[in-house]
Design an enzyme around this catalytic site. Structure first.
Site, PDB file in Angstrom:
ATOM      1  N   LYS A  82       0.814  -1.207   0.000  1.00 26.33           N
ATOM      2  CA  LYS A  82       0.000   0.000   0.000  1.00 26.33           C
ATOM      3  C   LYS A  82       0.855   1.267   0.000  1.00 26.33           C
ATOM      4  CE  LYS A  82      -1.268   1.458   3.856  1.00 26.33           C
ATOM      5  NZ  LYS A  82      -1.830   1.782   5.169  1.00 26.33           N
ATOM      6  N   THR A  83       1.842   1.278   0.872  1.00 26.88           N
ATOM      7  CA  THR A  83       2.694   2.469   0.959  1.00 26.88           C
ATOM      8  C   THR A  83       3.434   2.691  -0.345  1.00 26.88           C
ATOM      9  OG1 THR A  83       2.990   1.861   3.262  1.00 26.88           O
ATOM     10  CG2 THR A  83       4.356   3.636   2.437  1.00 26.88           C
TER      11      THR A  83
ATOM     12  N   ASP B 154      -4.791   8.086   3.140  1.00 30.54           N
ATOM     13  CA  ASP B 154      -4.349   6.764   3.585  1.00 30.54           C
ATOM     14  C   ASP B 154      -5.270   6.291   4.706  1.00 30.54           C
ATOM     15  OD1 ASP B 154      -2.815   4.539   3.884  1.00 30.54           O
ATOM     16  OD2 ASP B 154      -1.233   5.519   5.049  1.00 30.54           O
ATOM     17  N   GLU B 155      -5.330   4.997   4.940  1.00 34.31           N
ATOM     18  CA  GLU B 155      -6.136   4.441   6.028  1.00 34.31           C
ATOM     19  C   GLU B 155      -7.572   4.970   6.000  1.00 34.31           C
ATOM     20  OE1 GLU B 155      -4.725   2.134   7.652  1.00 34.31           O
ATOM     21  OE2 GLU B 155      -2.665   2.662   8.231  1.00 34.31           O
TER      22      GLU B 155
ATOM     23  N   GLN C 172      -9.189  -3.933   8.116  1.00 36.44           N
ATOM     24  CA  GLN C 172      -8.329  -3.417   9.175  1.00 36.44           C
ATOM     25  C   GLN C 172      -8.906  -2.180   9.852  1.00 36.44           C
ATOM     26  OE1 GLN C 172      -3.952  -3.622   8.431  1.00 36.44           O
ATOM     27  NE2 GLN C 172      -4.581  -4.222   6.368  1.00 36.44           N
TER      28      GLN C 172
ATOM     29  N   ARG D 215       0.465  -9.022  10.951  1.00 32.72           N
ATOM     30  CA  ARG D 215       1.744  -8.336  11.187  1.00 32.72           C
ATOM     31  C   ARG D 215       2.913  -9.295  10.967  1.00 32.72           C
ATOM     32  NH1 ARG D 215       0.303  -4.337   9.610  1.00 32.72           N
ATOM     33  NH2 ARG D 215      -1.575  -5.540   9.208  1.00 32.72           N
TER      34      ARG D 215
END
Length: 773
Positions: A34-35, A226-227, A257, A616
């Site tokens: 994503k980043t 983002d998010e 998430q 994670r």
DNA sequence: GTAAGAAAAATTTTT
DNA sequence: TTTTTCTTAC
């Protein structure tokens, strides 16, 4: 500039990057790069001719913003990256609110109240109104006000909304509307905004001043968020407004998430994105580059149990990897030891450094016992969360002085330090000042400046102490505009005696307090140097304050270089990855939290939280649960989390523990029992019955008695105080109807239907229930 | 008015 | 258990 960077992307990533003509939603599964997509997209926009200052990129944390900025700088150069509008919602919009101060009714240097400032303001308001904090719990008021603000309901709108008023009357807090209004008035008077105000006031600004909105609509040619799954309504609307004309907007997120609903995040923003932007394109990043197939598939099987989600198929092409290992232990202490053993084992294998490993838990309170065992075992660790640097008392004191010096209307800062270090201005005197201020409808500082004018009923001695304090602050405040922030802060710390106060004896705590203050001063020094490098000739204290109030502990990790195991909550771990992850305390009422098991929506969020935890892990994932745990001052017996059952068992492995050296003799037969329970655990089909049945069937009752007199059985009782059908009132949930009363673990419980708030199972000794007729 | 010590209460996540 | 609030003695 390197134009080949697009080659680093897979097909769906590249499509997401290259679509810049309209609105798009990028569903970015865990570990899907994503980043990378966000950074490359920004770089791509720059190559397409968008000037950096026309790109607005909003993130959830300062850390995310900083890291992204660094990565973009690597592609396009620091000189270009510098001009991007990139930061958290709160920092970007506080910047805009300061720039547009003339339209807001607040000054350019308004103070930002953190949540403890808000809370103490609410407490003073309740006190002034002589309201019982049992009837009006400050925490509840705070969260209601926060919710209102997040949904852009101003006090004026609140007061005329029949539903709210009715609801408050039913919850027996009819004055909430007035308290909300007073709270806002007082913030305004103090020239202060709380966190929610930064978003609310931005919306107010854009609503009341279309010309200002227009300006930013023109400025921001492209908006990235983002998010997105964690945005609330206030954030949604700011973005919607800003993007209105051109709709060049790209939001990135993962509904799986979404874990911040308690803070107002609305998962519908992402689920219903198409409703807001009809022509939006949707891109799905489904390949996970982070984790082994086993971990990805296990996480998939878990999240599959949720209803509300966007359809997607996350897959990994990495190796199959190890199964997720379940660690069943007897006590929380043993859990720590077992985790420690595994950590040492992985470390000894030479494939893992300590920094490759993390222990994740649901609540901060769980860190203590882990800390203890790690210390004993000589495992280096670093704890995130808990008391952040800026939350420490000595730091808050220094900040309060700085705040008051910059803004004399900041009443929370004033109240904090008017008698610290002690100067003989006690509660009574402050009470008189506050009362006087209220009566004359002015701020405390105004009263302090003109003690005679307002006839404050204090004796001469007190009056002189007040004057001394007043003069000291005033002397400093005259220097705010003309003195370098660092020099002024040093003056303040020296002259107020804060350093001496912190270091009054030679205890370790005392020394650490002193060091913290010095550390803080160093931070101001650094801030000044950075600003000067950027060409600002005189960085002043108020500039530093507006920065510091939006920083969190995540932003102050000093020794990220050293090789240490990371301990943090699952929430704090979002966005991070580790080669090996230990998820501890997977027990009912802890994870999922006991507060969130009665409401389906909240339960799904807890499941997403577990999903975040598992994803994670890159290579190894361990999940532990204890039979008993010391919590809130006493030992509780626990059952494994229902979420463990949500994972397809083909991805799980049960621990084949050898007898650990530390294990006490009385637990010798434990493995057998666990084995039994495991079998039972997975053959069980009736979800409801599983745990209570398993408890009574598989625990040898004799053994239990030896450990604890209480029984684990749930016994339906007929409680004389709260017979079935009784209408009761609860502080938080309001009015409800008793459905069932029972005793389990020796605790009296009641299951109560609170209507809209759902059915809750409450411990009678905690829930202060009142019978209503 | 202050500080220490006792009693009571609350236990989640945080920009 | 820790944190907050109340009480009491200086």
């Amino acid at each position: 500039m390197n134009f080949n960077f697009l080659n680093d992307l897979n097909e769906s990533q590249r499509q997401a990057v290259e679509y810049i003509d309209g609105a798009s939603l990028v569903i970015a599964g865990a570990g899907s790069g994503k980043t990378r997509v966000l950074t490359y997209k920004i770089a791509y926009l720059l190559t397409k001719g968008f000037p950096p200052s026309s790109i607005l990129a909003l993130t959830f944390t300062n850390k995310a913003a900083r890291e992204m900025k660094e990565r973009i700088a690597q592609i396009v150069g620091e000189r270009t990256a510098r001009y991007l509008w990139m930061g958290t919602f709160h920092s970007i919009f506080s910047r805009i609110l300061r720039n547009e101060a003339q339209y807001t009714g607040y000054s350019k240097n308004f103070t930002i109240y953190d949540s403890s400032d808000s809370s103490s303001l609410i407490k003073s308001i309740l006190k002034e109104r002589n309201l019982d904090t049992k009837v009006y719990p400050p925490g509840l008021i705070q969260s209601r006000i926060s919710t209102a603000k997040n949904n852009l309901i101003t006090p004026e709108a609140y007061a005329v909304n029949i539903d709210f008023i009715k609801n408050d009357r039913q919850s027996r807090i009819p004055l909430l509307s007035e308290i909300y209004q007073t709270y806002c008035n007082r913030c305004k008077q103090a020239d202060a905004m709380d966190f929610d105000d930064l978003l609310l006031q931005t919306n107010v600004l854009f609503r009341n001043h279309p010309e200002v909105l227009e300006k930013y609509q023109q400025l921001f040619q492209f908006i990235l968020v983002d998010e997105y799954q964690d945005t609330n309504f206030a954030q949604y609307l700011i973005i919607k407004k800003l993007a209105e004309h051109h709709e060049r907007i790209c939001v990135v997120g993962d509904d799986a998430q979404s874990i911040y609903s308690f803070r107002g995040a609305n998962i519908d923003n992402i689920l219903q994105f198409r409703n807001a932007y009809h022509d939006a394109r949707i891109f799905k990043l489904e390949q996970n580059y982070r984790s082994t197939q086993t971990i990805v598939n296990a996480a998939n099987s878990l999240i599959d149990k949720n209803r509300a989600q966007i359809q997607k198929t996350i897959f990994s092409e990495k190796e199959i990897g190890h199964p997720i290992k379940l660690l069943s232990v007897f006590t929380d202490y043993e859990e720590g030891m077992t985790v420690a053993e595994h950590i040492l084992e992985l470390y000894a294998s030479n494939n893992y450094r300590y920094a490759d490993m993390a222990v994740l838990y649901r609540t901060n309170a769980q860190s203590r016992i882990l800390e203890e065992t790690f210390r004993k075992q000589g495992i280096p660790y670093r704890i995130y969360g808990g008391l952040s640097f800026y939350q420490r008392k000595e730091i808050k004191d220094v900040i309060a002085y700085c705040r008051l010096v910059c803004n004399q209307n900041d009443e929370e800062a004033l109240k904090r330090i008017i008698n610290f270090p002690a100067r003989g201005i006690g509660e009574t005197t402050v009470g008189k000042l506050v009362e006087c201020a209220q009566n004359n409808n002015v701020g405390i500082w105004e009263v302090l400046t003109n003690l005679n004018k307002y006839n404050v009923p204090v004796n001469a001695g007190t009056a002189s102490k007040l004057n001394d304090f007043h003069n000291m602050i005033e002397t400093f405040s005259k220097e705010v505009e003309i003195k370098n922030a660092y020099e002024l802060a040093v003056d303040i710390v020296k002259n107020t005696g804060l350093l001496n106060e912190a270091n009054f004896d030679h205890s370790t705590e005392s020394i650490s307090r002193k060091e913290n203050i010095e550390e803080f001063l160093k931070a101001i020094h650094e801030f000044c140097e950075n600003k000067q490098e950027e060409g600002e000739s005189l960085p002043i204290l108020s500039d530093f304050l507006s920065d510091v109030s939006l920083l969190t502990d995540q932003d102050t990790d000093k020794d990220s270089m050293s090789d240490k195991v990371t301990l943090m909550t699952v929430h704090a771990a979002k966005g991070l990855e580790f080669k090996a992850v230990f998820i501890v305390g997977m027990e009912e009422e802890l994870f999922p939290s006991m507060f969130r098991i009665t409401n389906e929506r909240e339960l799904e969020e807890e499941r997403r939280l577990f999903y975040v935890a598992i994803t994670r892990a890159k290579e190894r994932c361990f999940i532990s649960y204890a039979k008993s745990r010391f919590r809130n001052g006493k030992t509780n017996f626990c059952t494994p989390s229902r979420f463990i059952k949500d994972i397809d068992p083909q991805f799980l492995e049960f621990s084949q523990e050898k007898e650990p050296a530390f294990q006490k003799k009385k637990y010798m037969n434990w493995d057998d029992e666990v084995e039994n329970e495991r079998n039972r655990f997975y053959s069980e089909t009736n979800e409801k019955e599983t745990y209570s049945e398993a408890q009574t069937t598989h625990f040898a009752p004799r053994k239990l008695k030896k450990l604890d007199q209480s029984s684990d059985e749930k016994i339906i009782t007929d409680n004389s105080s709260f017979p079935v059908g009784t209408m009761v009132k609860h502080q938080l949930f309001g009015i409800g109807k008793v459905l069932e009363t029972s005793i389990s673990n020796g605790n009296e419980k009641a299951s109560i239907d609170f209507g809209e708030k759902g059915v809750k199972s409450l411990l009678l000794k905690f829930a202060k229930l009142e019978v209503v007729k």
